[in-house]
Design a protein around this motif. Sequence first.
Motif, PDB file in Angstrom:
ATOM      1  N   GLY A   1       0.963  -1.195  -0.115  1.00  0.00           N
ATOM      2  CA  GLY A   1       0.031  -0.140   0.089  1.00  0.00           C
ATOM      3  C   GLY A   1       0.350   0.999  -0.204  1.00  0.00           C
ATOM      4  N   THR A   2       1.926   0.732   0.577  1.00  0.00           N
ATOM      5  CA  THR A   2       3.158   2.736   0.479  1.00  0.00           C
ATOM      6  C   THR A   2       3.362   2.847  -0.877  1.00  0.00           C
ATOM      7  OG1 THR A   2       3.182   2.185   2.869  1.00  0.00           O
ATOM      8  CG2 THR A   2       5.118   3.031   2.664  1.00  0.00           C
ATOM      9  N   LEU A   3       3.827   1.603  -1.382  1.00  0.00           N
ATOM     10  CA  LEU A   3       4.533   2.039  -2.588  1.00  0.00           C
ATOM     11  C   LEU A   3       3.702   2.162  -3.700  1.00  0.00           C
ATOM     12  CD1 LEU A   3       6.932  -1.738  -2.790  1.00  0.00           C
ATOM     13  CD2 LEU A   3       7.853   0.658  -2.583  1.00  0.00           C
ATOM     14  N   ASN A   4       1.746   1.364  -3.252  1.00  0.00           N
ATOM     15  CA  ASN A   4       1.269   2.552  -4.357  1.00  0.00           C
ATOM     16  C   ASN A   4       1.030   3.354  -4.258  1.00  0.00           C
ATOM     17  OD1 ASN A   4      -0.666   2.224  -5.916  1.00  0.00           O
ATOM     18  ND2 ASN A   4      -2.750   1.329  -4.456  1.00  0.00           N
TER      19      ASN A   4
ATOM     20  N   PHE B   1       2.949  10.374  -4.965  1.00  0.00           N
ATOM     21  CA  PHE B   1       3.268  11.765  -3.927  1.00  0.00           C
ATOM     22  C   PHE B   1       5.492  11.126  -3.414  1.00  0.00           C
ATOM     23  CE2 PHE B   1      -1.223  10.794  -2.353  1.00  0.00           C
ATOM     24  CZ  PHE B   1      -1.101  12.169  -2.423  1.00  0.00           C
ATOM     25  N   GLY B   2       6.161  10.263  -4.093  1.00  0.00           N
ATOM     26  CA  GLY B   2       7.026   9.674  -4.670  1.00  0.00           C
ATOM     27  C   GLY B   2       7.857  10.796  -4.159  1.00  0.00           C
ATOM     28  N   ILE B   3       7.889  11.540  -5.033  1.00  0.00           N
ATOM     29  CA  ILE B   3       9.054  12.733  -5.087  1.00  0.00           C
ATOM     30  C   ILE B   3       8.899  14.270  -4.756  1.00  0.00           C
ATOM     31  CG2 ILE B   3       9.417  15.299  -6.172  1.00  0.00           C
ATOM     32  CD1 ILE B   3       7.809  13.449  -8.509  1.00  0.00           C
TER      33      ILE B   3
ATOM     34  N   ASN C   1      -1.711   8.634   8.027  1.00  0.00           N
ATOM     35  CA  ASN C   1      -2.891   7.911   8.171  1.00  0.00           C
ATOM     36  C   ASN C   1      -4.302   9.126   7.415  1.00  0.00           C
ATOM     37  OD1 ASN C   1      -2.930   6.694  10.182  1.00  0.00           O
ATOM     38  ND2 ASN C   1      -2.229   7.736  11.448  1.00  0.00           N
ATOM     39  N   GLN C   2      -4.265   9.460   7.290  1.00  0.00           N
ATOM     40  CA  GLN C   2      -5.090  10.701   6.163  1.00  0.00           C
ATOM     41  C   GLN C   2      -4.818   9.975   4.807  1.00  0.00           C
ATOM     42  OE1 GLN C   2      -4.561  14.850   6.437  1.00  0.00           O
ATOM     43  NE2 GLN C   2      -5.314  14.947   8.438  1.00  0.00           N
ATOM     44  N   ILE C   3      -3.552  10.095   4.154  1.00  0.00           N
ATOM     45  CA  ILE C   3      -3.335   9.489   2.602  1.00  0.00           C
ATOM     46  C   ILE C   3      -3.673   8.011   2.337  1.00  0.00           C
ATOM     47  CG2 ILE C   3      -2.040   9.563   0.556  1.00  0.00           C
ATOM     48  CD1 ILE C   3      -2.737  12.524   2.012  1.00  0.00           C
ATOM     49  N   TYR C   4      -2.847   7.343   3.110  1.00  0.00           N
ATOM     50  CA  TYR C   4      -2.969   5.738   3.670  1.00  0.00           C
ATOM     51  C   TYR C   4      -4.015   5.262   3.717  1.00  0.00           C
ATOM     52  CZ  TYR C   4      -1.758   1.292   4.383  1.00  0.00           C
ATOM     53  OH  TYR C   4      -2.071  -0.660   4.368  1.00  0.00           O
ATOM     54  N   PRO C   5      -5.124   5.238   3.748  1.00  0.00           N
ATOM     55  CA  PRO C   5      -6.336   4.540   3.772  1.00  0.00           C
ATOM     56  C   PRO C   5      -6.457   4.639   1.905  1.00  0.00           C
ATOM     57  CG  PRO C   5      -6.330   5.638   5.392  1.00  0.00           C
ATOM     58  CD  PRO C   5      -5.803   6.666   4.600  1.00  0.00           C
ATOM     59  N   PHE C   6      -6.642   5.566   1.603  1.00  0.00           N
ATOM     60  CA  PHE C   6      -6.632   5.907   0.199  1.00  0.00           C
ATOM     61  C   PHE C   6      -5.941   4.126  -1.332  1.00  0.00           C
ATOM     62  CE2 PHE C   6      -7.556   9.631   1.851  1.00  0.00           C
ATOM     63  CZ  PHE C   6      -9.638   9.891   1.023  1.00  0.00           C
TER      64      PHE C   6
ATOM     65  N   CYS D   1       7.851   8.580   2.032  1.00  0.00           N
ATOM     66  CA  CYS D   1       6.605   8.719   2.119  1.00  0.00           C
ATOM     67  C   CYS D   1       6.573  10.310   2.340  1.00  0.00           C
ATOM     68  CB  CYS D   1       5.673   8.490   3.183  1.00  0.00           C
ATOM     69  SG  CYS D   1       5.169   6.483   2.394  1.00  0.00           S
ATOM     70  N   GLU D   2       7.122  10.664   3.601  1.00  0.00           N
ATOM     71  CA  GLU D   2       6.909  11.883   4.165  1.00  0.00           C
ATOM     72  C   GLU D   2       7.479  13.073   3.602  1.00  0.00           C
ATOM     73  OE1 GLU D   2       7.989  11.403   8.445  1.00  0.00           O
ATOM     74  OE2 GLU D   2       6.772  10.499   9.239  1.00  0.00           O
ATOM     75  N   THR D   3       9.236  12.695   3.037  1.00  0.00           N
ATOM     76  CA  THR D   3       9.690  14.017   2.494  1.00  0.00           C
ATOM     77  C   THR D   3      10.247  13.555   0.783  1.00  0.00           C
ATOM     78  OG1 THR D   3      11.917  12.391   2.858  1.00  0.00           O
ATOM     79  CG2 THR D   3      11.097  14.046   4.667  1.00  0.00           C
ATOM     80  N   GLY D   4       9.563  12.005   0.112  1.00  0.00           N
ATOM     81  CA  GLY D   4       9.668  12.132  -0.845  1.00  0.00           C
ATOM     82  C   GLY D   4      11.178  11.515  -1.110  1.00  0.00           C
TER      83      GLY D   4
END
Length: 199
Positions: free
Chosen positions: A132-135, A140-142, A153-158, A178-181
Amino acid sequence: WLDDEMFTTIAVRVYSTFGNPNVLGEYLLLLIPVCVAMLWTAEKFLAKFYYFGVLAASALCMIFTQSRGCWLGLILAAAVYIILVDKRYILLGVLAMFVMPLVMPTSIINRFTSIGNLNDSSTSYRVFIWLGTLNMLKDFGIFGIGLGSDAYNQIYPFYSYSTIIAPHAHNIYLQLMCETGIIGLGTFLVTMIVSMKKM
């Protein structure tokens, strides 16, 4: 914290005031190598006795956390320490790796050898979180999503798989990315490499 069907012989995992045995294991993973170094360099008997006591209590506590990742981290720390202190101890370390399964309790051996077993619910739970995080990183990877578990927690559920709820990525490098790209992860890695070269 534990798959009840796979680990029926393990009754408890200690967590102290940390609320999670893996977090306690991470704390001990920082403490144990320092105790070994202090025991190694201490000159007075009383100091050696003190550091040995702290080391023994910490090592025993580490066993009862049943934290496989921390056990692996401790083995890696021991290998690095042996290589840095005296390469002649490498043979002793290799022999210890072969002797340990003969003296360790079966419950610990079973727990350790279950690393990577997807039938273990805690392993499959983490794999789904990583997927899910890789997805999420595809979008948001950059630049990342921002700092902290609230942003995650706000973004991951999607992006989650199998409706798994997770407070964080369960992997420090994925969490950092995830946090800083990729920019933040790259900065972190460059900082670590420069620090190691300077040391």
